[in-house]
Design a protein around this motif. Structure first.
Motif, short mmCIF file in Angstrom:
data_model
loop_
_atom_site.label_atom_id
_atom_site.label_comp_id
_atom_site.label_asym_id
_atom_site.label_seq_id
_atom_site.Cartn_x
_atom_site.Cartn_y
_atom_site.Cartn_z
N TRP A 169 -2.19 12.22 2.32
CA TRP A 169 -2.51 11.46 1.19
C TRP A 169 -3.92 11.68 0.69
O TRP A 169 -4.22 12.00 -0.35
CB TRP A 169 -1.95 10.19 1.46
N GLU A 170 -4.92 11.31 1.56
CA GLU A 170 -6.29 11.66 1.46
C GLU A 170 -6.72 13.05 0.86
O GLU A 170 -7.38 13.17 -0.09
CB GLU A 170 -7.31 11.34 2.52
N LYS A 219 -5.52 13.51 -2.64
CA LYS A 219 -6.54 13.20 -3.85
C LYS A 219 -7.70 13.88 -3.96
O LYS A 219 -8.20 13.94 -4.93
CB LYS A 219 -6.46 11.49 -3.23
N SER A 275 0.89 -1.18 0.05
CA SER A 275 -0.05 0.09 -0.01
C SER A 275 0.93 1.30 -0.04
O SER A 275 2.03 1.06 0.10
CB SER A 275 -0.85 -0.01 1.52
N PRO A 276 0.32 2.42 -0.36
CA PRO A 276 1.43 3.66 -0.28
C PRO A 276 1.82 3.70 1.30
O PRO A 276 2.74 4.78 1.35
CB PRO A 276 0.07 4.80 -0.56
N GLN A 312 -9.33 -8.80 -2.53
CA GLN A 312 -9.12 -7.67 -3.69
C GLN A 312 -10.07 -6.42 -3.59
O GLN A 312 -9.63 -5.17 -3.92
CB GLN A 312 -9.45 -8.63 -4.94
N PHE A 328 -7.23 1.72 -2.25
CA PHE A 328 -6.06 2.48 -2.36
C PHE A 328 -5.77 3.08 -3.76
O PHE A 328 -4.95 4.00 -3.91
CB PHE A 328 -4.74 1.74 -1.96
N THR A 329 -6.42 2.43 -4.70
CA THR A 329 -6.41 2.73 -6.28
C THR A 329 -7.56 3.50 -7.00
O THR A 329 -7.25 3.71 -7.99
CB THR A 329 -5.46 1.70 -6.85
N HIS A 330 -8.59 2.96 -6.20
CA HIS A 330 -9.85 3.27 -6.92
C HIS A 330 -10.74 4.40 -6.34
O HIS A 330 -10.46 4.68 -5.09
CB HIS A 330 -11.01 2.09 -7.11
N ASP A 331 -11.55 5.12 -6.82
CA ASP A 331 -12.57 6.06 -6.31
C ASP A 331 -13.70 5.19 -5.32
O ASP A 331 -14.04 4.23 -5.92
CB ASP A 331 -13.43 6.56 -7.42
N TRP A 332 -13.56 5.68 -4.07
CA TRP A 332 -14.40 4.70 -3.15
C TRP A 332 -16.05 4.87 -3.84
O TRP A 332 -16.66 3.58 -3.60
CB TRP A 332 -14.68 5.56 -1.80
N TYR A 336 -8.73 -2.43 -3.46
CA TYR A 336 -8.99 -1.41 -4.43
C TYR A 336 -9.09 0.05 -4.00
O TYR A 336 -8.93 1.11 -4.74
CB TYR A 336 -10.26 -1.94 -5.29
#
Length: 282
Positions: free
Chosen positions: A273-274, A277, A124-125, A172, A178-182, A176
């Motif tokens: 980070w949030e 974004k 994860s980041p 999975q 961490f990399t996709h729009d909630w 996601y």
């Protein structure tokens, strides 16, 4: 702390000591209130404000904890645990375990022997993560500095469960995040065990929007326990699912970051980070 607060604290401490010493007699509200020279109504309200739970619920927690100790003995029966905890019978023991532990006393005694848990490691980041799931949903997620230590913590939480290192669709979908729009994700299913109070706090955390922060006091207000900030903090500190249940979005009312199970540096990094974004999306 004012003189009045000191007096109230002393009374609650005395009540807690009395409950711990006499729980097997299952003392009622009136009996405990009398020991600290308060009316039952005033004592109920004061105890709930300070402890975050009612005297009755606290007594139930103590009783279940004692019964759990009895059930660790392989030779002990459910009747033994109920009797020694001062409960009226195995039916009452069963009800309390369902309410407080989210499982039957028999399931607790078996240590999750019938529970199948998949787990996997992922990047994860904010460092490596161990994520675990049952057929019902994500049951554990933790930042893992050392894989072996993280796995030991997981297995200690679910003793005697069957573990398999396998990345499944539930995991999975959770990763996601961490990399996709909630908003574009399928609903992430969680399978959690906790007290009613803990579950209520964790549910409230899930409602904090990404990139926003709130305080322990605000969470207490939202669950209608305005004087239970300390209990709220304890429940947040017991969060078994890192990031998905966003305890990192809770800070002290004065702006200090407060605590974080996985380190304050990581908490600050996640918050930043949030925010980044959100700014990028805006």
């Amino acid at each position: 702390m004012t003189t009045s607060e000191q007096i109230n604290y002393s009374r609650i401490a005395e009540a807690i000591d009395y409950i711990r010493a006499n729980f097997r007699a299952q003392p009622g509200l009136e009996e405990i209130a009398e020991k600290v020279n308060l009316s039952p109504f005033h004592f109920q309200r004061l105890f709930t404000d300070w402890a975050g739970v009612s005297p009755k619920k606290f007594l139930q927690y103590i009783s279940v904890e004692y019964a759990k100790g009895i059930l660790k003995d392989k030779q002990a029966t459910l009747f033994d645990a109920a009797y020694q905890a001062g409960l009226s019978g195995t039916g009452r023991l069963h009800d309390l375990f369902i309410q407080i532990e989210g499982m039957t006393p028999g399931e607790y005694k078996n240590g999750g022997a019938e529970l199948n848990i998949n787990y996997s490691y992922a990047a994860s980041p904010f460092g490596n993560i161990l994520v675990a799931s049952t057929p019902k949903g994500i049951c554990h997620m933790a930042f893992a500095e050392q894989e072996h230590t993280a796995l030991t913590d997981l297995t200690n939480r679910f003793q005697n469960a069957a573990f398999k290192q396998l990345l499944d669709p539930l995991q999975q979908n959770a990763l996601y995040l961490f990399t996709h729009d909630w908003s574009k994700l399928s609903q992430i299913k969680l399978h959690l065990k906790g007290t009613d109070f803990q579950l209520k706090v964790w549910e409230t955390l899930l409602k904090i929007p990404m990139g926003e922060l709130t305080s322990y006091g605000t969470i207490a207000d939202q669950i209608t326990r305005p004087n239970a900030s300390r209990a709220v903090g304890t429940a947040i500190g017991s969060n078994p699912v890192a990031f998905l249940i966003p305890c990192h979005r809770v800070i002290q009312s004065g702006g200090a970051p407060g605590g974080y199970m996985w380190g304050l540096t990581r908490k600050s990094a996640i918050i930043g980070w949030e925010a980044a974004k959100l700014n990028k999306a805006g």
